[in-house]
Design a protein around this motif. Sequence first.
Motif, PDB file in Angstrom:
ATOM      1  N   SER A  99       1.024  -1.335  -0.033  1.00 42.18           N
ATOM      2  CA  SER A  99      -0.196   0.239  -0.141  1.00 42.18           C
ATOM      3  C   SER A  99       0.952   1.176  -0.038  1.00 42.18           C
ATOM      4  CB  SER A  99      -1.140  -0.218   1.105  1.00 42.18           C
ATOM      5  OG  SER A  99      -1.772   0.886   1.704  1.00 42.18           O
ATOM      6  N   THR A 100       0.921   2.350  -1.060  1.00 43.43           N
ATOM      7  CA  THR A 100       1.411   3.560  -1.036  1.00 43.43           C
ATOM      8  C   THR A 100       0.270   5.054  -0.405  1.00 43.43           C
ATOM      9  OG1 THR A 100       0.976   3.301  -3.292  1.00 43.43           O
ATOM     10  CG2 THR A 100       3.029   2.062  -2.585  1.00 43.43           C
ATOM     11  N   ALA A 101       1.553   5.543   0.089  1.00 42.01           N
ATOM     12  CA  ALA A 101       0.590   6.505   0.211  1.00 42.01           C
ATOM     13  C   ALA A 101       1.022   8.012   0.806  1.00 42.01           C
ATOM     14  CB  ALA A 101      -0.065   6.679   1.822  1.00 42.01           C
ATOM     15  N   TYR A 102       0.539   9.277   0.382  1.00 39.87           N
ATOM     16  CA  TYR A 102       1.520  10.677   0.107  1.00 39.87           C
ATOM     17  C   TYR A 102       1.234  11.449   0.657  1.00 39.87           C
ATOM     18  CZ  TYR A 102       5.292  13.605  -1.299  1.00 39.87           C
ATOM     19  OH  TYR A 102       6.226  14.781  -1.485  1.00 39.87           O
ATOM     20  N   PHE A 103       1.426  12.662   1.934  1.00 37.71           N
ATOM     21  CA  PHE A 103       0.858  12.848   2.368  1.00 37.71           C
ATOM     22  C   PHE A 103       1.834  14.418   2.645  1.00 37.71           C
ATOM     23  CE2 PHE A 103      -0.301   9.034   4.868  1.00 37.71           C
ATOM     24  CZ  PHE A 103      -1.943   9.577   4.737  1.00 37.71           C
ATOM     25  N   GLY A 104       1.278  15.583   1.948  1.00 38.03           N
ATOM     26  CA  GLY A 104       1.878  16.814   2.254  1.00 38.03           C
ATOM     27  C   GLY A 104       2.353  17.441   1.007  1.00 38.03           C
ATOM     28  N   LEU A 172      -2.907  13.306  10.163  1.00 36.21           N
ATOM     29  CA  LEU A 172      -3.621  12.644   8.396  1.00 36.21           C
ATOM     30  C   LEU A 172      -2.609  11.050   8.657  1.00 36.21           C
ATOM     31  CD1 LEU A 172      -4.126  15.440   5.621  1.00 36.21           C
ATOM     32  CD2 LEU A 172      -5.684  13.668   7.149  1.00 36.21           C
ATOM     33  N   LEU A 173      -1.417  11.250   8.854  1.00 32.45           N
ATOM     34  CA  LEU A 173      -0.204  10.231   8.573  1.00 32.45           C
ATOM     35  C   LEU A 173      -1.138   8.676   9.361  1.00 32.45           C
ATOM     36  CD1 LEU A 173       1.918   8.668   7.449  1.00 32.45           C
ATOM     37  CD2 LEU A 173       3.281   9.522   8.654  1.00 32.45           C
ATOM     38  N   ILE A 174      -0.790   9.631  11.219  1.00 29.81           N
ATOM     39  CA  ILE A 174      -1.651   8.556  11.685  1.00 29.81           C
ATOM     40  C   ILE A 174      -3.241   8.323  11.441  1.00 29.81           C
ATOM     41  CG2 ILE A 174      -2.506   8.889  14.287  1.00 29.81           C
ATOM     42  CD1 ILE A 174      -0.070  10.383  14.799  1.00 29.81           C
ATOM     43  N   GLY A 175      -3.626   9.150  11.146  1.00 32.11           N
ATOM     44  CA  GLY A 175      -4.836   8.046  10.627  1.00 32.11           C
ATOM     45  C   GLY A 175      -4.310   6.997   9.818  1.00 32.11           C
ATOM     46  N   HIS A 176      -4.235   6.997   8.786  1.00 30.89           N
ATOM     47  CA  HIS A 176      -3.651   6.394   8.005  1.00 30.89           C
ATOM     48  C   HIS A 176      -2.586   4.789   8.579  1.00 30.89           C
ATOM     49  CE1 HIS A 176      -2.482   4.102   3.984  1.00 30.89           C
ATOM     50  NE2 HIS A 176      -1.253   3.708   4.496  1.00 30.89           N
ATOM     51  N   ILE A 177      -1.892   5.462   9.705  1.00 29.41           N
ATOM     52  CA  ILE A 177      -1.106   3.855  10.213  1.00 29.41           C
ATOM     53  C   ILE A 177      -2.728   3.414  10.904  1.00 29.41           C
ATOM     54  CG2 ILE A 177      -0.050   4.170  12.341  1.00 29.41           C
ATOM     55  CD1 ILE A 177       1.911   5.927  11.337  1.00 29.41           C
ATOM     56  N   HIS A 178      -3.539   4.035  11.686  1.00 28.46           N
ATOM     57  CA  HIS A 178      -4.564   2.961  12.590  1.00 28.46           C
ATOM     58  C   HIS A 178      -4.987   2.106  11.297  1.00 28.46           C
ATOM     59  CE1 HIS A 178      -3.972   4.191  16.002  1.00 28.46           C
ATOM     60  NE2 HIS A 178      -3.380   5.584  15.797  1.00 28.46           N
ATOM     61  N   GLU A 179      -5.934   3.224  10.290  1.00 27.39           N
ATOM     62  CA  GLU A 179      -6.046   2.035   9.098  1.00 27.39           C
ATOM     63  C   GLU A 179      -5.513   0.940   8.631  1.00 27.39           C
ATOM     64  OE1 GLU A 179      -7.098   4.958   5.895  1.00 27.39           O
ATOM     65  OE2 GLU A 179      -8.308   6.226   6.892  1.00 27.39           O
ATOM     66  N   ARG A 180      -4.041   0.808   8.466  1.00 26.36           N
ATOM     67  CA  ARG A 180      -3.506   0.051   8.217  1.00 26.36           C
ATOM     68  C   ARG A 180      -3.533  -1.042   9.426  1.00 26.36           C
ATOM     69  NH1 ARG A 180      -3.577  -0.246   3.547  1.00 26.36           N
ATOM     70  NH2 ARG A 180      -2.969  -2.333   3.741  1.00 26.36           N
ATOM     71  N   SER A 181      -4.092  -0.411  10.945  1.00 27.03           N
ATOM     72  CA  SER A 181      -3.507  -1.252  11.760  1.00 27.03           C
ATOM     73  C   SER A 181      -5.231  -2.422  11.631  1.00 27.03           C
ATOM     74  CB  SER A 181      -3.952  -0.848  13.072  1.00 27.03           C
ATOM     75  OG  SER A 181      -3.850  -1.875  13.896  1.00 27.03           O
ATOM     76  N   LEU A 182      -5.580  -1.708  11.894  1.00 24.22           N
ATOM     77  CA  LEU A 182      -7.104  -1.941  11.511  1.00 24.22           C
ATOM     78  C   LEU A 182      -7.160  -3.544  10.442  1.00 24.22           C
ATOM     79  CD1 LEU A 182      -9.510   0.454  11.853  1.00 24.22           C
ATOM     80  CD2 LEU A 182      -9.572  -1.420  13.460  1.00 24.22           C
ATOM     81  N   GLN A 183      -6.532  -3.010   9.149  1.00 20.92           N
ATOM     82  CA  GLN A 183      -6.611  -4.148   8.257  1.00 20.92           C
ATOM     83  C   GLN A 183      -5.909  -5.223   8.689  1.00 20.92           C
ATOM     84  OE1 GLN A 183      -5.576  -2.168   4.389  1.00 20.92           O
ATOM     85  NE2 GLN A 183      -7.650  -0.356   4.038  1.00 20.92           N
ATOM     86  N   PHE A 193       4.349   1.738   2.085  1.00 23.69           N
ATOM     87  CA  PHE A 193       4.419   2.271   2.400  1.00 23.69           C
ATOM     88  C   PHE A 193       4.802   4.112   2.331  1.00 23.69           C
ATOM     89  CE2 PHE A 193       7.274   5.133  -0.830  1.00 23.69           C
ATOM     90  CZ  PHE A 193       8.338   5.942  -0.411  1.00 23.69           C
ATOM     91  N   ALA A 194       4.567   4.849   3.486  1.00 20.53           N
ATOM     92  CA  ALA A 194       4.115   5.698   3.523  1.00 20.53           C
ATOM     93  C   ALA A 194       5.166   7.622   3.571  1.00 20.53           C
ATOM     94  CB  ALA A 194       3.095   6.722   4.801  1.00 20.53           C
ATOM     95  N   VAL A 195       4.827   8.664   3.047  1.00 17.09           N
ATOM     96  CA  VAL A 195       5.660   9.832   3.254  1.00 17.09           C
ATOM     97  C   VAL A 195       4.735  10.915   3.457  1.00 17.09           C
ATOM     98  CG1 VAL A 195       6.823  11.547   1.116  1.00 17.09           C
ATOM     99  CG2 VAL A 195       6.349   8.539   0.582  1.00 17.09           C
ATOM    100  N   LEU A 196       5.020  11.595   4.604  1.00  8.29           N
ATOM    101  CA  LEU A 196       5.632  12.710   5.343  1.00  8.29           C
ATOM    102  C   LEU A 196       6.125  13.664   5.170  1.00  8.29           C
ATOM    103  CD1 LEU A 196       3.078  14.127   7.132  1.00  8.29           C
ATOM    104  CD2 LEU A 196       4.648  13.772   8.879  1.00  8.29           C
ATOM    105  N   SER A 197       5.533  14.642   3.867  1.00  3.95           N
ATOM    106  CA  SER A 197       6.982  15.674   3.013  1.00  3.95           C
ATOM    107  C   SER A 197       6.273  17.221   3.370  1.00  3.95           C
ATOM    108  CB  SER A 197       6.552  15.517   1.826  1.00  3.95           C
ATOM    109  OG  SER A 197       6.838  16.646   1.299  1.00  3.95           O
ATOM    110  N   VAL A 198       6.464  17.839   5.015  1.00  2.86           N
ATOM    111  CA  VAL A 198       6.308  19.417   5.291  1.00  2.86           C
ATOM    112  C   VAL A 198       6.908  20.287   4.843  1.00  2.86           C
ATOM    113  CG1 VAL A 198       5.218  17.611   7.127  1.00  2.86           C
ATOM    114  CG2 VAL A 198       7.302  19.332   7.793  1.00  2.86           C
ATOM    115  N   GLN A 199       6.396  21.185   5.044  1.00  5.38           N
ATOM    116  CA  GLN A 199       7.325  22.547   4.049  1.00  5.38           C
ATOM    117  C   GLN A 199       7.705  22.874   5.641  1.00  5.38           C
ATOM    118  OE1 GLN A 199       6.354  24.037   0.914  1.00  5.38           O
ATOM    119  NE2 GLN A 199       7.025  25.433   1.734  1.00  5.38           N
ATOM    120  N   PRO A 200       7.763  23.090   6.692  1.00  6.69           N
ATOM    121  CA  PRO A 200       8.711  23.373   7.347  1.00  6.69           C
ATOM    122  C   PRO A 200       9.336  22.824   7.498  1.00  6.69           C
ATOM    123  CG  PRO A 200       6.347  24.062   8.381  1.00  6.69           C
ATOM    124  CD  PRO A 200       5.927  23.441   6.938  1.00  6.69           C
TER     125      PRO A 200
END
Length: 450
Positions: A99-104, A172-183, A193-200
Motif C-alpha cells: 500500500s502506498t500513501a503520500y501526505f503533504g 493524516l499520517l497517523i490516521g492512515h497508520i491506524h487504518e493499516r492496523s485495522l486492516q 510505504f507512507a511519506v510525510l512531506s512537510v514544508q516547515p
Amino acid sequence: MGDRKKTDRPNVIWVFGDQHRAQALGCSGDPNVHTPNIDNLAASGVYFNRALSGFPLCCPTRGSLLTGRYPHRCVPGHEHRLPEGQPTIADVFNEEGYSTAYFGKWHLDGYEERNGRAAFHIVPPERRGGFKHWVGYENNNSPWDCWVHGGEGDESFHYRLPGFETDELTNLLIGHIHERSLQAESGSDQPFFAVLSVQPPHNPYMAPEAFQGKHTPGKIELRPNVPPIENIRSQAGRDLAGYYAMIENLDWNLGRIRDSLREADLDFNTHIVFFSDHGDLHGSHGQFNKTSPLEEAIRVPFIIGGERPFYDRKTGTSAALLNHVDVAPTTLGLCGLEVPAWMDGTDYSSHRLPENVRTVEPDSAYLQSVIPTGHGHSVDKPWRGIITNDGWKYVCFEGISWLMFNLNEDPYELMNVAHNSVYADKRKELLGKLREWVERTGDSFLLPAN
C-alpha cells in the motif's frame, strides 16, 4: 505487548521537512535546538552524519528522492515537472503488493507561482507519482493556511487544514497508520510505504506559540562562519528563532508518529527514514537560503530508525556520503526489494540491516546546480562539484574553478584553496574525479581545463 501484527515484509515511513539542515539537531551538537525524538531515533538507529543533498533546491531534489535519478536526467530545475511516464519508488512498491500513501508537499507538477498561488493548483491523479493514496499540495509557503487535495472524479476533495501544517499532516499520517492496523486485524497482510512531506522549517519561519515562545533572536548562538556584519547577523537571529521552533514542532510530531505505531502494534515492523530535501545557510558566509554548495545548504539529516529486534539491526553512526539519489534505493533495500536498473543511486541499507549484502559504494558524491532559479539569495550560475570520502570538496562554474576546501581541517569552509597553487595537484585530482561523474551520469557541463 501481545501478538504483533507482522507481515513477512516490513513497512517503511519517510518523514521529511524542507530546508532542514543537518547542523540543526541536538544530536549534531547544535546548542539552540532541543530534538529528543529525532535524537532518540538516531541513537537507536543509524545516523548518517555526512548525508547530503546533491542539488540543494526543492524540486530537483524531490524528483531525485522519488526516482533515484540525478536531476539532469529527471527534474533539472525549479518548477519543472516530473517527466511523463517516469516510474517512481511508489510504482516499485505497488508492484510488490505494498500500500502506498503520500501526505503533504509535492512540488513536482511544474506549476509556476507567477500564474497564481500554487496551493490552489490541483495535481491531477495521473501526475501523483503512482501513489495509491495521495493527499497533498503543489507548493505552499503559509503553514497556517495550508490547502490539500486528493481523490479523483466524484471522490475528489480540496480543503484547508484547520491548524498548523506539520501538526495537521501528521494527523493524516497517523490516521492512515491506524487504518493499516485495522486492516491487519481483519487478516490483511499488505505492508505499507507512507511519506510525510512537510514544508516547515522552510521560510516563513513561524511555529505554534508553544514552540515559538521558547526561542528569541538575542539568545541564538550563530555558527562561526556567520560574518560580523550587523544586518546579516540580525536577520540570521530572527530567522533562526522561528526555524528552531519549527524543527522542535517537527520533532514533537515525530514522537506522535512513533507513539501511533506502538499503539497500532506496528512499531517492530516499520522502518522510519527521517531526512530533509536540503539545508539552509542562515547567514553562513553572509548568505541565506539554498542553491549553494556550502555545507549548511547541502548537508541534511538522514536517520534510519524504528524499533527492530536487537538481532536484526545495526546502530550507531555511518560516515557514508549518502546522496539524494540514494534515498529510494536504500529504502527498497530496507524492505528486501530489488533496486530497478533505472535508478542511479546506491543502496545503503546494509548500514542498518546486517543481513543485507553491502553494495559497491562510490568514493565521492556528485553535486549539481543544473538550472539556476534566479531567485534572490541564490547562486545565479550553474555549477558542478564533488565531495570525497577523504573529506575534500571541489566545485566549479563552467570553465573555471570556484571552491575547494579540506573539510577535515576546515569544516566551516573559511579557507578556499581553489586558486592556491600549493594545491594545484590536488585540484587536478579532484577535477579528474568530477570529470568521471559528468561522463558516468551522462551530464553535460564545460569543466575547467585544469
